[in-house]
Scaffold this motif. Structure first.
Motif, mmCIF file in Angstrom:
data_model
loop_
_atom_site.group_PDB
_atom_site.id
_atom_site.type_symbol
_atom_site.label_atom_id
_atom_site.label_comp_id
_atom_site.label_asym_id
_atom_site.label_seq_id
_atom_site.Cartn_x
_atom_site.Cartn_y
_atom_site.Cartn_z
ATOM 1 N N ASP A 61 6.005 -14.510 -7.575
ATOM 2 C CA ASP A 61 7.023 -13.782 -7.040
ATOM 3 C C ASP A 61 6.553 -12.567 -6.620
ATOM 4 O OD1 ASP A 61 10.152 -12.536 -8.638
ATOM 5 O OD2 ASP A 61 9.371 -12.324 -6.703
ATOM 6 N N TYR A 62 6.264 -12.544 -5.072
ATOM 7 C CA TYR A 62 5.681 -11.131 -4.744
ATOM 8 C C TYR A 62 6.372 -10.157 -5.100
ATOM 9 C CZ TYR A 62 3.984 -7.641 -1.361
ATOM 10 O OH TYR A 62 3.519 -6.705 -0.881
ATOM 11 N N ALA A 63 7.786 -10.225 -4.849
ATOM 12 C CA ALA A 63 8.620 -8.755 -5.147
ATOM 13 C C ALA A 63 8.341 -8.168 -6.662
ATOM 14 C CB ALA A 63 10.179 -9.064 -4.662
ATOM 15 N N ALA A 64 8.329 -9.172 -7.403
ATOM 16 C CA ALA A 64 8.123 -8.892 -8.995
ATOM 17 C C ALA A 64 6.571 -8.121 -9.112
ATOM 18 C CB ALA A 64 8.308 -9.858 -9.949
ATOM 19 N N ALA B 96 0.981 -1.220 -0.021
ATOM 20 C CA ALA B 96 -0.166 -0.011 -0.087
ATOM 21 C C ALA B 96 0.854 1.328 0.084
ATOM 22 C CB ALA B 96 -0.825 -0.198 1.382
ATOM 23 N N ALA B 97 1.999 1.180 0.795
ATOM 24 C CA ALA B 97 2.751 2.381 0.912
ATOM 25 C C ALA B 97 3.468 2.799 -0.425
ATOM 26 C CB ALA B 97 3.959 2.111 1.949
ATOM 27 N N ALA B 98 3.943 1.641 -1.056
ATOM 28 C CA ALA B 98 4.523 1.788 -2.191
ATOM 29 C C ALA B 98 3.444 2.320 -3.661
ATOM 30 C CB ALA B 98 5.126 0.451 -2.835
ATOM 31 N N GLU C 58 5.952 -4.138 -10.116
ATOM 32 C CA GLU C 58 5.121 -4.058 -11.190
ATOM 33 C C GLU C 58 3.965 -2.864 -11.067
ATOM 34 O OE1 GLU C 58 1.846 -6.499 -14.160
ATOM 35 O OE2 GLU C 58 3.441 -7.518 -12.926
ATOM 36 N N ARG C 59 3.234 -3.200 -9.709
ATOM 37 C CA ARG C 59 2.061 -2.326 -9.430
ATOM 38 C C ARG C 59 2.282 -1.036 -8.745
ATOM 39 N NH1 ARG C 59 -2.189 -6.003 -9.852
ATOM 40 N NH2 ARG C 59 -1.783 -7.967 -10.440
ATOM 41 N N ARG C 60 3.483 -0.753 -8.201
ATOM 42 C CA ARG C 60 3.573 0.494 -7.333
ATOM 43 C C ARG C 60 3.388 1.581 -8.278
ATOM 44 N NH1 ARG C 60 9.672 -0.941 -5.174
ATOM 45 N NH2 ARG C 60 10.646 -0.624 -7.292
#
Length: 264
Positions: free
Chosen positions: A39-42, A11-13, A46-48
């Motif tokens: 891959d959560y980090a990816a 949410a912050a990102a 991608e969404r931030r």
């Protein structure tokens, strides 16, 4: 990493209160992609929303709450009924000072000592409140932007005009006919969409999305009390309303205590 911490980082990102919806992202798709096989980090990168409103933007997804959005939200007010989403504020330090104003007169003042981040005070988190390995909002270095004197980028003052928009309540326990959500039966994106359809509401960019689980709220608006608004929505037979959250204008603040109000 706990799911709550992952949610807060995401949410912050994304940039803004977690109540504001990013357009073009299906809740069902987001939920489906958030499992351990992904891959959560990816997905997170991608969404931030870093850079979406310019590299120096400090407002984030609250940019989606336009003047037109606020005018449309104000049109939702029909009866004038108001409901507070705030828990009772009981600071750990509360000292009183009484002084005299002459014979028979006087006044009293309060000293309050508290840390509003945590699980007891209803508050809103600013964009500077949390970060990960890539940095805080907009990729800024927290060692540079946050000092003992306060935050110098993404602090709460950038939301001093208030967060005033259409609110939408997704009442999961009412839809299920159960008292609350359980670990054994988590909420999915598909279920949120089904509840919205059953409530005849549409979640749009810039809306304040409140998900009632029976346990309170988990979002960048922390520790909100959603039982009263859930009861009010059922009584009014409508699940959209004017939502207002007015943070204190704290210079360098990483957030603010807040008393969110829903108006029908």
């Amino acid at each position: 990493m706990t799911s709550r911490r992952r949610f807060l980082m995401q949410a912050a990102a994304f940039g803004g209160v977690a109540l504001a919806v990013r357009p073009g992202v299906s809740p069902a798709r987001a939920a489906a992609q958030s499992g351990s096989a992904v891959d959560y980090a990816a997905m997170y990168r991608e969404r931030r929303n870093w850079g979406r409103w310019g590299a120096n933007d400090q407002v984030g997804a609250v940019n989606l709450i336009t003047a037109e959005k606020r005018r449309a939200a104000a049109a939702l007010v029909q009866t004038g009924r108001t409901v507070s989403l705030s828990r009772t504020f009981e600071p750990p330090q509360h000292f009183m000072t009484k002084s005299s104003l002459g014979p028979g007169g006087g006044y009293v003042m309060d000293y309050l000592g508290f840390i509003y981040h945590g699980v007891t005070i209803t508050h809103i988190d600013a964009l500077c409140h949390i970060w990960d390995d890539d940095g805080m909002w907009q990729g800024r270095d927290p060692d540079v932007e946050v000092t003992t004197q306060g935050a110098h980028f993404g602090d709460i003052t950038h939301w001093k005009e208030g967060i005033i928009t259409k609110g939408v309540l997704i009442d999961v326990p009412r839809h299920r006919g159960e008292p609350h959500v359980s670990i054994e039966k988590p909420v999915t994106g598909e279920e949120l969409e089904a509840i919205a359809q059953a409530e005849n509401v549409t979640v749009e960019p810039g809306d304040a999305l409140l998900v009632h689980s029976g346990w309170g709220a988990v979002a960048l608006l922390d520790n909100a009390l959603l039982e009263p608004i859930a009861e009010a929505c059922a009584e009014e037979n409508r699940w959209s309303f004017l939502f207002q959250a007015l943070p204190l204008n704290v210079a360098g603040g990483t957030g603010s205590p807040v008393n969110p109000i829903a108006m029908f």
